[in-house]
Design a protein around this motif. Structure first.
Motif, PDB file in Angstrom:
ATOM      1  N   ARG A 148      -4.207   1.239  -5.542  1.00 19.90           N
ATOM      2  CA  ARG A 148      -5.267   0.254  -5.398  1.00 19.90           C
ATOM      3  C   ARG A 148      -6.591   0.935  -5.053  1.00 19.90           C
ATOM      4  O   ARG A 148      -7.646   0.570  -5.580  1.00 19.90           O
ATOM      5  CB  ARG A 148      -4.904  -0.768  -4.311  1.00 19.90           C
ATOM      6  CG  ARG A 148      -3.905  -1.826  -4.767  1.00 19.90           C
ATOM      7  CD  ARG A 148      -3.616  -2.804  -3.637  1.00 19.90           C
ATOM      8  NE  ARG A 148      -2.896  -2.138  -2.560  1.00 19.90           N
ATOM      9  CZ  ARG A 148      -1.567  -2.006  -2.511  1.00 19.90           C
ATOM     10  NH1 ARG A 148      -0.813  -2.517  -3.471  1.00 19.90           N
ATOM     11  NH2 ARG A 148      -1.002  -1.381  -1.503  1.00 19.90           N
ATOM     12  N   GLY A 149      -6.517   1.946  -4.171  1.00 12.45           N
ATOM     13  CA  GLY A 149      -7.744   2.643  -3.781  1.00 12.45           C
ATOM     14  C   GLY A 149      -8.427   3.291  -4.978  1.00 12.45           C
ATOM     15  O   GLY A 149      -9.646   3.199  -5.147  1.00 12.45           O
ATOM     16  N   ARG A 152      -9.880   0.605  -7.392  1.00  6.27           N
ATOM     17  CA  ARG A 152     -11.113   0.014  -6.855  1.00  6.27           C
ATOM     18  C   ARG A 152     -12.271   0.989  -6.979  1.00  6.27           C
ATOM     19  O   ARG A 152     -13.405   0.588  -7.245  1.00  6.27           O
ATOM     20  CB  ARG A 152     -10.898  -0.370  -5.385  1.00  6.27           C
ATOM     21  CG  ARG A 152      -9.977  -1.560  -5.216  1.00  6.27           C
ATOM     22  CD  ARG A 152      -9.463  -1.691  -3.783  1.00  6.27           C
ATOM     23  NE  ARG A 152      -8.619  -2.875  -3.627  1.00  6.27           N
ATOM     24  CZ  ARG A 152      -7.927  -3.137  -2.526  1.00  6.27           C
ATOM     25  NH1 ARG A 152      -7.970  -2.321  -1.480  1.00  6.27           N
ATOM     26  NH2 ARG A 152      -7.183  -4.237  -2.471  1.00  6.27           N
ATOM     27  N   ASP A 213      -6.568  -7.491  -8.882  1.00  5.98           N
ATOM     28  CA  ASP A 213      -7.401  -6.634  -8.029  1.00  5.98           C
ATOM     29  C   ASP A 213      -8.120  -5.568  -8.852  1.00  5.98           C
ATOM     30  O   ASP A 213      -7.502  -4.835  -9.618  1.00  5.98           O
ATOM     31  CB  ASP A 213      -6.481  -5.971  -6.986  1.00  5.98           C
ATOM     32  CG  ASP A 213      -7.251  -5.395  -5.818  1.00  5.98           C
ATOM     33  OD1 ASP A 213      -8.070  -4.480  -6.016  1.00  5.98           O
ATOM     34  OD2 ASP A 213      -7.031  -5.860  -4.693  1.00  5.98           O
TER      35      ASP A 213
ATOM     36  N   LYS B  73      -2.367   8.937  -2.350  1.00  9.26           N
ATOM     37  CA  LYS B  73      -2.948   7.687  -1.868  1.00  9.26           C
ATOM     38  C   LYS B  73      -3.618   7.895  -0.524  1.00  9.26           C
ATOM     39  O   LYS B  73      -4.600   7.233  -0.199  1.00  9.26           O
ATOM     40  CB  LYS B  73      -1.864   6.620  -1.696  1.00  9.26           C
ATOM     41  CG  LYS B  73      -1.314   6.101  -2.976  1.00  9.26           C
ATOM     42  CD  LYS B  73      -0.378   4.935  -2.738  1.00  9.26           C
ATOM     43  CE  LYS B  73       0.897   5.359  -2.080  1.00  9.26           C
ATOM     44  NZ  LYS B  73       1.921   4.296  -2.147  1.00  9.26           N
ATOM     45  N   TYR B  76      -7.322   8.092   0.233  1.00  9.11           N
ATOM     46  CA  TYR B  76      -8.133   6.884   0.368  1.00  9.11           C
ATOM     47  C   TYR B  76      -7.852   6.255   1.723  1.00  9.11           C
ATOM     48  O   TYR B  76      -6.738   6.333   2.234  1.00  9.11           O
ATOM     49  CB  TYR B  76      -7.800   5.908  -0.758  1.00  9.11           C
ATOM     50  CG  TYR B  76      -8.253   6.418  -2.110  1.00  9.11           C
ATOM     51  CD1 TYR B  76      -7.486   7.320  -2.837  1.00  9.11           C
ATOM     52  CD2 TYR B  76      -9.486   6.025  -2.634  1.00  9.11           C
ATOM     53  CE1 TYR B  76      -7.922   7.815  -4.046  1.00  9.11           C
ATOM     54  CE2 TYR B  76      -9.921   6.513  -3.849  1.00  9.11           C
ATOM     55  CZ  TYR B  76      -9.146   7.412  -4.546  1.00  9.11           C
ATOM     56  OH  TYR B  76      -9.579   7.911  -5.752  1.00  9.11           O
ATOM     57  N   ALA B  80      -9.218   1.005   1.880  1.00  8.13           N
ATOM     58  CA  ALA B  80      -9.349   1.093   0.420  1.00  8.13           C
ATOM     59  C   ALA B  80      -8.028   0.786  -0.262  1.00  8.13           C
ATOM     60  O   ALA B  80      -8.007   0.293  -1.391  1.00  8.13           O
ATOM     61  CB  ALA B  80      -9.839   2.476   0.024  1.00  8.13           C
ATOM     62  N   GLU B  81      -6.912   1.082   0.405  1.00 10.89           N
ATOM     63  CA  GLU B  81      -5.605   0.891  -0.197  1.00 10.89           C
ATOM     64  C   GLU B  81      -4.962  -0.444   0.153  1.00 10.89           C
ATOM     65  O   GLU B  81      -4.064  -0.912  -0.530  1.00 10.89           O
ATOM     66  CB  GLU B  81      -4.653   2.029   0.217  1.00 10.89           C
ATOM     67  CG  GLU B  81      -4.975   3.364  -0.441  1.00 10.89           C
ATOM     68  CD  GLU B  81      -4.705   3.382  -1.935  1.00 10.89           C
ATOM     69  OE1 GLU B  81      -3.990   2.484  -2.444  1.00 10.89           O
ATOM     70  OE2 GLU B  81      -5.217   4.286  -2.615  1.00 10.89           O
ATOM     71  N   TYR B  82      -5.402  -1.042   1.239  1.00  6.87           N
ATOM     72  CA  TYR B  82      -4.780  -2.296   1.705  1.00  6.87           C
ATOM     73  C   TYR B  82      -4.935  -3.376   0.640  1.00  6.87           C
ATOM     74  O   TYR B  82      -6.017  -3.593   0.109  1.00  6.87           O
ATOM     75  CB  TYR B  82      -5.424  -2.730   3.013  1.00  6.87           C
ATOM     76  CG  TYR B  82      -4.877  -4.014   3.592  1.00  6.87           C
ATOM     77  CD1 TYR B  82      -5.670  -5.160   3.667  1.00  6.87           C
ATOM     78  CD2 TYR B  82      -3.579  -4.080   4.067  1.00  6.87           C
ATOM     79  CE1 TYR B  82      -5.171  -6.339   4.208  1.00  6.87           C
ATOM     80  CE2 TYR B  82      -3.073  -5.257   4.607  1.00  6.87           C
ATOM     81  CZ  TYR B  82      -3.877  -6.384   4.679  1.00  6.87           C
ATOM     82  OH  TYR B  82      -3.383  -7.534   5.204  1.00  6.87           O
ATOM     83  N   PRO B  83      -3.838  -4.055   0.282  1.00  8.51           N
ATOM     84  CA  PRO B  83      -3.910  -5.068  -0.773  1.00  8.51           C
ATOM     85  C   PRO B  83      -4.719  -6.287  -0.342  1.00  8.51           C
ATOM     86  O   PRO B  83      -4.805  -6.601   0.836  1.00  8.51           O
ATOM     87  CB  PRO B  83      -2.439  -5.451  -0.997  1.00  8.51           C
ATOM     88  CG  PRO B  83      -1.739  -5.091   0.259  1.00  8.51           C
ATOM     89  CD  PRO B  83      -2.463  -3.911   0.824  1.00  8.51           C
ATOM     90  N   ASP B  84      -5.293  -6.949  -1.336  1.00  8.17           N
ATOM     91  CA  ASP B  84      -6.016  -8.183  -1.093  1.00  8.17           C
ATOM     92  C   ASP B  84      -5.012  -9.322  -1.079  1.00  8.17           C
ATOM     93  O   ASP B  84      -4.494  -9.732  -2.116  1.00  8.17           O
ATOM     94  CB  ASP B  84      -7.060  -8.386  -2.201  1.00  8.17           C
ATOM     95  CG  ASP B  84      -7.846  -9.673  -2.013  1.00  8.17           C
ATOM     96  OD1 ASP B  84      -8.805  -9.881  -2.759  1.00  8.17           O
ATOM     97  OD2 ASP B  84      -7.503 -10.474  -1.121  1.00  8.17           O
ATOM     98  N   TYR B 101      -0.424  -2.006   7.932  1.00 12.03           N
ATOM     99  CA  TYR B 101      -0.403  -1.208   6.704  1.00 12.03           C
ATOM    100  C   TYR B 101      -0.757   0.241   7.024  1.00 12.03           C
ATOM    101  O   TYR B 101      -0.100   1.176   6.561  1.00 12.03           O
ATOM    102  CB  TYR B 101      -1.383  -1.782   5.672  1.00 12.03           C
ATOM    103  CG  TYR B 101      -1.342  -1.074   4.342  1.00 12.03           C
ATOM    104  CD1 TYR B 101      -2.277  -0.089   4.024  1.00 12.03           C
ATOM    105  CD2 TYR B 101      -0.345  -1.363   3.418  1.00 12.03           C
ATOM    106  CE1 TYR B 101      -2.216   0.582   2.802  1.00 12.03           C
ATOM    107  CE2 TYR B 101      -0.286  -0.711   2.195  1.00 12.03           C
ATOM    108  CZ  TYR B 101      -1.232   0.260   1.901  1.00 12.03           C
ATOM    109  OH  TYR B 101      -1.162   0.923   0.690  1.00 12.03           O
ATOM    110  N   ASP B 116       4.478   0.696  -0.094  1.00 11.31           N
ATOM    111  CA  ASP B 116       3.962   0.059  -1.306  1.00 11.31           C
ATOM    112  C   ASP B 116       5.107  -0.392  -2.217  1.00 11.31           C
ATOM    113  O   ASP B 116       4.994  -1.406  -2.898  1.00 11.31           O
ATOM    114  CB  ASP B 116       3.009   0.995  -2.049  1.00 11.31           C
ATOM    115  CG  ASP B 116       1.627   1.026  -1.414  1.00 11.31           C
ATOM    116  OD1 ASP B 116       0.942   2.056  -1.505  1.00 11.31           O
ATOM    117  OD2 ASP B 116       1.231  -0.005  -0.812  1.00 11.31           O
TER     118      ASP B 116
END
Lengths: 381, 443
Positions: A148-149, A152, A213, B73, B76, B80-84, B101, B116
């Motif tokens: 995700r990082g 984004r 996302d 990962k 970051y 930045a990595e934490y899901p929405d 997290y 994850d």
């Protein structure tokens, strides 16, 4: 980022035969190429980001394919995948891209002035023209594998780059996750919206993780230049308009792409490219130019001619329905585009489309008058 | 969101072609895969707390894969990595904060399962306003320990306040069930009990490799092949099933097929389908085992009519025998005294048992207090196609609502007693009489 068993620490406890997938009922490029020996050689390797052989092939294992359509069955997780797993990818690429050898060099030509003609396709037949390609941003893992990082960060970079465009390219970004209903309706009406993949081929490769996302659509105010962010590739760039002026479409395409690339380079994130594979993209089928340039053209009579398929092959073109790949044509209107991606330049591929479509429209007109088209049938390009 | 299929119209995957490689097209099975809950019986035989599998401990340190995927990962920030999760409505989303997290993101289980991996299905499937899905899965037995900070509150929320210090009771002695052999067959059409089991020493379906999955299949087929008497049966591997066999299994309502639920697909359980998946059943077609579907094993006992006692007895006997056979091969079932039987989905912990009947309750179901009564009896209703299907002709699937914190006998007892009561009520309503005096207190 890991998906499924690909980072299972116990796999190497099991013998090669025990882990080797059952590909007996499979019909895709990966299955044709992957032997037990290759699997044994590559099964304990990984790219610097941690992408493994099982990651590469999972989509091909999960989707045996179809007897009539040869799917690729493998994807890249990062730029290095094509190097670390070249024993698998090189033969797949060779098979998919008409004999392209591991030593061949790919030519890039995005100088729209090198295109001859293309501004005079008959608008009574050619309804619309479109050119699309993909780009991957160096320094990030690709959609099957990115976190995700990373995703984004790709979005942020892309939006900054695109928002700095001006003139005919001035536009706006619409992130999928905060789109209003009105915006969504408009984008659907414009045929711009993409949504979460439903194809099992893409889902099995992990490209839809964390949807929606960091996914979004950018387009210019004129609605003639469009960029998809973080769908099947980092970027998908599309230039399109109604009518048959492919020259104009291609000009805008080249100018826009070059501007975007400059901006990314300034941020120290050029596009993934090398002189063997050209532009590096997620799916091996899109290597090289990644370009699909085509038109929606009315060919009701020609499409019924027994030599239609043969003519297309000789012109190095392919047909699709107007809904895209695997759809049927409606009302005799076909999507005609270049068949090649790797081994010829962008200008060359669009030239094939322009020359080929011009010829087919001529043939259509002849058939309308009840005349023969034998004298027009071309040699193999 | 309206879907544009222009690029992805995959008519290539026509059902005819798909059938040839062992996929069933039976539609009602699809409903099963939207189940928010699965139940399993627990089996009281392993009194030892979890032991590390020796092979695992020895070889993990020599694996070249390490956790490099996770380390990338880590460049970051947690933010930045934490899901929405702002639009999400599942158990995982309710519990996972950014701080949590951050604490868990650098961990992995011995087999390499990461946070994850645990949450991917919950990130990809925001949920539904009316159904609370779990949103996280285990990749191996250690997941519940390494990620307990996330899973304990999920378990507590899902299983009615079950605390991390609680102990779960296993009771698979059918002799302890009172009654259950006399449910009125004019109302009860069929009876069924099912559960799941995980085989210790292997990763779970979201995470297992092909080699592991095949090893589980091999072990299972050997163990089941040793059953005798009324449990004697045959194994049908999904990947080389004949069309005739497939049709028969569909007609018997035995066949399972590749999951279509995005909840299951996103967790990776359908990888390599149909490799090492299959169905075993006895000659009488009253005892059935699914291999390598959502769990290593799913065990089902069923028959027409209302003799739940017999169904449960066969269930317990069969399970006990299977567990012995696995133990003899050096592979016990995953179990511990806190969580009972350990399964892929946290909703299935404990007994993993769903015992139920198909019962005609046309009048009862229209009564204004129907839902309330079910709740008090600790039961739930489904349509006869399974979860998320509607009842047809007033026939309902009535089963226990609980999984963890009650024993198998206790859960099946609730079904037996509750259904008996519901039928009494149905008969009263048929005669136009009131049922108010029959309405029970909360169990």
């Amino acid at each position: 980022m890991p998906f499924g068993n690909t980072h299972n620490n116990f796999k190497l406890n099991y013998k090669n035969e025990e882990e080797f997938p059952d590909l007996t009922k499979h019909n895709n490029h990966m299955a044709k190429v992957l032997t037990k020996e290759i699997y044994a050689k590559l099964r304990d390797k990984q790219t610097p980001t941690g992408y493994t052989l099982d990651d590469v092939i999972q989509t091909g294992v999960d989707n045996p394919g179809h007897p009539f359509i040869m799917t690729v069955g493998c994807v890249a997780g990062d730029e290095e995948s094509y190097e670390v797993f070249k024993d698998l990818f090189d033969p797949v690429i060779c098979d998919r891209h008409g004999g392209y050898k591991a030593t061949d060099k790919h030519k890039t030509d995005l100088n729209f002035e090198n295109l001859k003609g293309g501004d005079d396709l008959d608008p009574n037949y050619v309804l619309s023209s479109r050119v699309r390609t993909g780009r991957s941003i160096k320094g990030y893992a690709l959609p099957p594998h990115n976190s995700r990082g990373e995703r984004r960060a790709v979005e942020k970079l892309s939006v900054e780059a695109l928002n700095s465009l001006d003139g005919e390219f001035k536009g706006k970004y619409y992130p999928l996750k905060s789109m209003t209903d009105a915006e969504q309706e408009q984008l659907i009406a414009d045929h711009f919206l993409f949504d979460k993949p439903v194809s099992p081929l893409l889902l099995a490769a992990g490209m839809a993780r964390d949807w929606p996302d960091a996914r979004g659509i950018w387009h210019n105010e004129n609605k003639t230049f469009l960029v998809w962010v973080n769908e099947e590739d980092h970027l998908r760039v599309i230039s399109m308009q109604k009518g048959g002026n492919m020259k104009e479409v291609f000009r805008r395409f080249c100018v826009g792409l070059n501007r975007i690339e400059e901006i990314f380079k300034k941020h120290n994130h050029g596009f993934m490219w090398n002189e063997h594979l050209g532009y590096v993209l997620t799916c091996p089928s899109n290597l090289g130019t990644g370009l699909r340039g085509g038109v929606h053209v009315k060919l009701p009579k020609l499409s019924e001619h027994p030599k239609f398929e043969e003519i297309l092959t000789r012109l190095r073109l392919q047909k699709r329905g107007t809904g895209g790949v695997d759809t049927a044509s409606v009302g005799g209107v076909f999507d005609i585009s270049n068949a090649d991606r790797l081994g010829s330049s962008e200008v060359e591929q669009v030239q094939c489309v322009v020359d080929g479509v011009k010829l087919m429209v001529e043939m259509e007109k002849k058939l309308e008058k009840g005349e023969a088209i034998d004298s027009l049938i071309p040699a193999q390009k | 969101m309206k879907t544009i299929y222009s690029r992805y119209v995959w008519r290539v995957f026509s059902s005819k072609r798909v059938d040839k490689i062992g996929f069933s097209t039976k539609p009602s099975r699809c409903a099963d895969y939207f189940k928010a809950e699965r139940v399993r019986t627990s089996f009281c035989c392993n009194w030892h707390y979890f032991l590390s599998h020796p092979r695992r401990v020895q070889l993990a340190s020599t694996m070249p894969f390490g956790n490099s995927h996770n380390q990338l990962k880590m460049k970051y920030s947690a933010e930045a990595e934490y899901p929405d999760l702002s639009k999400h409505n599942n158990h995982m989303a309710k519990v996972l904060t950014q701080a949590m997290y951050e604490r868990l993101r650098g961990k992995q289980t011995p087999s390499g399962f990461t946070l994850d991996d645990v949450i991917q299905t919950g990130v990809d499937n925001p949920g539904h306003p009316f159904i609370m899905t779990v949103g996280c899965v285990a990749g191996d037995e250690e997941t519940y320990e390494v990620f307990k900070e996330l899973l304990d509150p999920v378990i507590e929320d899902r299983h009615g306040g079950y605390k991390p210090t609680d102990k779960h009771k296993t009771d698979l002695n059918p002799g302890n069930l009172k009654g259950g052999d006399d449910l009125d067959p004019n109302y009860v059409l069929s009876s069924r009990v099912r559960t799941g089991r995980s085989v210790r020493g292997f990763s779970l379906p979201p995470h297992c490799s092909r080699g592991e999955r095949r090893a589980i299949e091999k072990l299972s087929v050997e163990a089941l092949g040793a059953l005798s008497g009324d449990l004697k049966g045959k194994y049908y591997a999904l990947k080389n099933m004949t069309e005739a066999e497939q049709q028969q299994l569909i007609d018997d309502h035995f066949l399972f097929d590749k999951p279509v639920s995005p909840l299951l697909l996103a967790s990776g359980m359908a990888r390599d389908w149909p490799d090492a998946r299959g169905i075993w059943h006895n000659d009488n077609k009253t005892f059935l085992v699914w291999v390598n579907e959502e769990d290593h094993l799913r065990v089902i006992s069923m028959q027409k009519g209302g003799n739940m006692k017999e169904v449960f007895t066969r269930f317990c006997t069969g399970l006990t025998k299977i567990e012995e056979l696995f133990k003899n091969k050096g592979h016990a079932f995953m179990w511990n005294e806190h969580l009972g039987y350990v399964l892929t989905c946290p909703s299935n912990l404990g007994t993993g048992l769903r015992g139920g009947v198909h019962v005609k309750l046309p009048n009862m179901s229209k009564h204004s207090k129907f839902e309330e009564i079910l709740k008090r009896l600790r039961l739930q209703k489904r349509g006869t196609g399974g979860v998320d299907t509607a009842a047809v002709g007033g026939v309902f699937d009535i089963s226990n609502a609980d999984r963890l914190g009650f024993s198998e006998v206790a859960l099946v007892q609730m079904v037996v007693d509750g259904v008996k009561l519901l039928i009494e009520m149905e008969k009263r309503l048929e005669k136009g009489q009131s049922i108010d005096d029959l309405i029970p207190a909360q169990k």
